[in-house]
Scaffold this active site. Structure first.
Site, PDB file in Angstrom:
ATOM      1  N   LYS A  54     -46.909  65.324 -53.109  1.00  0.00           N
ATOM      2  CA  LYS A  54     -46.080  64.990 -51.791  1.00  0.00           C
ATOM      3  C   LYS A  54     -44.594  63.801 -52.462  1.00  0.00           C
ATOM      4  O   LYS A  54     -43.778  63.864 -52.716  1.00  0.00           O
ATOM      5  CB  LYS A  54     -46.696  64.210 -50.455  1.00  0.00           C
ATOM      6  CG  LYS A  54     -47.165  65.335 -49.149  1.00  0.00           C
ATOM      7  CD  LYS A  54     -48.067  65.045 -48.484  1.00  0.00           C
ATOM      8  CE  LYS A  54     -49.156  66.523 -47.724  1.00  0.00           C
ATOM      9  NZ  LYS A  54     -50.306  65.453 -47.218  1.00  0.00           N
ATOM     10  N   GLN A  98     -52.363  60.965 -43.393  1.00  0.00           N
ATOM     11  CA  GLN A  98     -53.397  62.182 -44.469  1.00  0.00           C
ATOM     12  C   GLN A  98     -54.593  62.180 -44.021  1.00  0.00           C
ATOM     13  O   GLN A  98     -55.246  60.971 -44.139  1.00  0.00           O
ATOM     14  CB  GLN A  98     -53.147  61.777 -46.112  1.00  0.00           C
ATOM     15  CG  GLN A  98     -54.632  62.594 -46.911  1.00  0.00           C
ATOM     16  CD  GLN A  98     -53.509  63.923 -47.143  1.00  0.00           C
ATOM     17  OE1 GLN A  98     -52.169  64.292 -47.072  1.00  0.00           O
ATOM     18  NE2 GLN A  98     -54.406  65.112 -46.981  1.00  0.00           N
ATOM     19  N   ASP A 121     -45.813  66.175 -39.255  1.00  0.00           N
ATOM     20  CA  ASP A 121     -46.872  66.728 -39.018  1.00  0.00           C
ATOM     21  C   ASP A 121     -46.713  67.592 -37.611  1.00  0.00           C
ATOM     22  O   ASP A 121     -47.410  68.193 -38.211  1.00  0.00           O
ATOM     23  CB  ASP A 121     -47.982  65.887 -39.735  1.00  0.00           C
ATOM     24  CG  ASP A 121     -49.049  65.580 -40.699  1.00  0.00           C
ATOM     25  OD1 ASP A 121     -48.661  66.696 -41.330  1.00  0.00           O
ATOM     26  OD2 ASP A 121     -49.296  64.940 -40.564  1.00  0.00           O
TER      27      ASP A 121
HETATM   28  N1  GUN Z   1     -55.373  67.000 -44.865  1.00  0.00           N
HETATM   29  C1  GUN Z   1     -54.615  68.495 -45.490  1.00  0.00           C
HETATM   30  N2  GUN Z   1     -53.828  68.536 -44.371  1.00  0.00           N
HETATM   31  C2  GUN Z   1     -52.985  68.273 -44.015  1.00  0.00           C
HETATM   32  C3  GUN Z   1     -51.758  68.372 -43.325  1.00  0.00           C
HETATM   33  O1  GUN Z   1     -50.625  69.248 -43.410  1.00  0.00           O
HETATM   34  N3  GUN Z   1     -51.311  66.920 -42.895  1.00  0.00           N
HETATM   35  C4  GUN Z   1     -52.119  65.549 -43.057  1.00  0.00           C
HETATM   36  N4  GUN Z   1     -51.531  64.342 -42.257  1.00  0.00           N
HETATM   37  N5  GUN Z   1     -53.607  65.192 -43.606  1.00  0.00           N
HETATM   38  C5  GUN Z   1     -53.857  67.521 -43.830  1.00  0.00           C
END
Ligand code: GUN
Length: 298
Positions: A54, A98, A121
């Site tokens: 990311k 995350q 998100d």
């Molecule tokens: N962990 C696995 N996929 C995601 C996601 O799309 N967003 C977040 N914040 N954590 C994750």
């Protein structure tokens, strides 16, 4: 007949190029550099890989990237205070914490502390509710990427039978809600669903998001259906190494389906591209900029 493979990597590169040109336009015409903050608590290896990817994609798109790494034993209060600092930072337009979080940190409390306008998100209940009733909202990245790929291949989705396997807050439920917004007839299937293969055989669009390796077999698939495989499962190989597979038995399903996403290289790359796109949306909304005025091509 073999299905057309939906190449999520190529698709995501197009989205990222568009985002990069939008970032350039925001800088040139509005003196605005969109900023994304990612918070990682703990040492989960898969999360570390996601966060690194990311961060790299954010920088490549020309955005400001802030990565906050906190130790495994960080308290909920400390995480909440980081979120509050980011909520109040005008240079940060998107915040992502995350998941999963360590057990001492309440996930819901943290997600709901994020300013809904910065919730790239789309996990905040305000955004969930706004999306459900058709108001402008931040939409979760993985389902958003799935819808983009489906619309690209199928065009208008209205009237199609869509079956979503899995009812998680991150994928299954928002995916179903987005398909409903596209006027699909939506079924959410889950571990208690009776005769799952028969339910799936009715699907023009089949989205698998259960986390069970290769669970969806070829004879579950309606001929010509579009299959979106959200699963990422690591399974052992005969040589003692591991490989990634989805929730769909790709080799079987591709002989029956009309379209199918591979794992890896399908939904995964689209999730990050949509995160960047959501950050542009958040930056525009918070600065009163009409996103439609930004370049639409890379
Ligand atoms: N962990 C696995 N996929 C995601 C996601 O799309 N967003 C977040 N914040 N954590 C994750």
């Amino acid at each position: 007949m073999s299905a057309e493979i939906i190449d999520g990597r190529a698709f995501s590169e197009d989205v990222k190029k568009r985002v990069a040109s939008q970032v350039a336009s925001l800088k040139e015409h509005h003196g605005l550099q969109p900023g994304l903050a990612v918070v990682l608590v703990g040492e989960d290896p898969a999360s570390q890989v996601y966060v690194r990817n990311k961060n790299r994609s954010t920088v490549e798109a020309g955005m400001r990237s802030e990565e906050i790494r906190l130790s495994e034993n960080t308290s909920e209060e400390e995480v909440l205070s980081v979120v509050e600092r980011l909520n109040n930072d005008p240079g940060i337009h998107g915040i992502l914490v995350q998941l999963p979080l360590p057990p001492q940190v309440n996930e819901m409390a943290v997600l709901d502390a994020i300013d809904p306008a910065k919730d790239v998100d789309g996990f905040h209940v305000i955004n969930t509710g706004r999306q459900a009733v058709g108001l402008p909202a931040m939409v979760p990245c993985t389902p958003l990427g799935c819808i983009m790929m489906l619309k690209d291949r199928l065009g208008d989705l209205s009237g199609l039978n869509a079956v979503v396997i899995g009812r998680s807050n991150i994928v299954g439920k928002p995916m179903a809600s987005l398909l409903l917004a596209e006027s699909c007839t939506v079924t959410i299937a889950h571990s208690r669903t009776k005769d799952l293969p028969a339910v799936c055989r009715n699907a023009d669009i089949l989205v698998a998001a259960v986390g069970r390796p290769q669970m969806v077999k070829g004879d579950w698939v309606k001929p010509g259906a579009a299959i979106i495989d959200v699963g990422i499962n690591r399974v052992p190989k005969e040589d003692g190494k591991t490989r990634l597979v989805g929730d769909v038995d790709f080799d079987e399903a591709k002989e029956i389906a009309g379209y199918i996403t591979p794992v890896p290289g399908g939904v995964g790359p689209m999730t990050i591209a949509c995160l960047l796109a959501n950050t542009i949306t958040a930056a525009c909304r918070s600065n009163g900029i009409d996103e439609a005025s930004l370049p639409d091509v890379g």
